[in-house]
Design an enzyme around this catalytic site. Sequence first.
Site, PDB file in Angstrom:
ATOM      1  N   ASP A 188     -10.619  -0.883  -1.136  1.00 18.05           N
ATOM      2  CA  ASP A 188     -10.060  -2.108  -0.544  1.00 18.05           C
ATOM      3  C   ASP A 188      -9.665  -3.145  -1.598  1.00 18.05           C
ATOM      4  O   ASP A 188      -9.917  -4.339  -1.425  1.00 18.05           O
ATOM      5  CB  ASP A 188     -11.046  -2.745   0.452  1.00 18.05           C
ATOM      6  CG  ASP A 188     -11.277  -1.871   1.685  1.00 18.05           C
ATOM      7  OD1 ASP A 188     -10.738  -0.754   1.719  1.00 18.05           O
ATOM      8  OD2 ASP A 188     -11.993  -2.313   2.590  1.00 18.05           O
ATOM      9  N   ASP A 228      -8.308   3.340   0.260  1.00 16.84           N
ATOM     10  CA  ASP A 228      -7.665   2.240   1.010  1.00 16.84           C
ATOM     11  C   ASP A 228      -7.340   1.036   0.118  1.00 16.84           C
ATOM     12  O   ASP A 228      -7.591  -0.099   0.506  1.00 16.84           O
ATOM     13  CB  ASP A 228      -8.601   1.736   2.131  1.00 16.84           C
ATOM     14  CG  ASP A 228      -8.817   2.781   3.203  1.00 16.84           C
ATOM     15  OD1 ASP A 228      -8.053   3.760   3.234  1.00 16.84           O
ATOM     16  OD2 ASP A 228      -9.739   2.613   4.009  1.00 16.84           O
TER      17      ASP A 228
END
Length: 189
Positions: A159, A180
């Site tokens: 992230d 991600d």
Amino acid sequence: MATHRIFIAFVTIFCCFCLPHLIEAEQVFVDQSGNGNFTTIQKAIDSVPANNRNWFFINVAAGLYKEKIKIPRDKPFIVLMGAGTSKTRVEWDDHATTEQSPTFATSANNTVVKSLTFVNMYNLPNNGKAKKNITQAAAAMIEGDKCAFYSVGFAGVQDTLWDKNGRHFFHRCTIQGAVDFIFGSGQSI
Ligand SMILES: *[C@@H]1O[C@H](CO)[C@@H](O)[C@H](O)[C@H]1NC(C)=O
Ligand SMILES: *[C@@H]1O[C@H](CO)[C@@H](O)[C@H](O)[C@H]1NC(C)=O
Ligand SMILES: *[C@@H]1O[C@H](CO)[C@@H](O)[C@H](O)[C@H]1NC(C)=O
């Protein structure tokens, strides 16, 4: 001929009176050695008046800044200028909730960042300390509209870049991660 004179008069009035107002800008210097106005980037941001309407330049000298940075919604038009992606580095290592983990977060419109690197250290290998499980740990969260990034590094593992909301422009940026590592609802180029 008359139109020509009116045009010249208009240009003169614009240049003499309007232009300086439009390009009016403030600037401060952040330097850990104490040679600037502030020693941390956050203190420089805190010094920007709320509902600021002019460009406000924060020049950040080379150095490793161990701090977490937040630009609140009511401080638009901040320009953060580092000395280069490998010279000005901002590091933090929060991970508990994605919402509060970002090393750099801006909720303000018209934020501009140039020539520095934001790192979330949490998931990076850490010199013999107990191995942690990889988890969400953002380097940056951007939710202001019309924000632009030029030669900015975003480093993390999971992230890394939370491109949350708004229209954003990234030019010659490096976004590093494994899981991600670019996510969110932003509309970005
Ligand atoms: C910042 O420091 C410069 C010189 O280092 C000085 O001229 C300027 O007035 C200072 N600005 C503020 C806002 O304190
Ligand atoms: C930021 O920009 C958006 C879209 O342009 C606008 O709706 C919003 O009111 C702005 N936010 C502030 C705090 O001015
Ligand atoms: C990592 O996750 C595994 C599986 O969920 C768990 O058993 C282990 O205790 C975790 N390790 C650490 C250091 O949190």
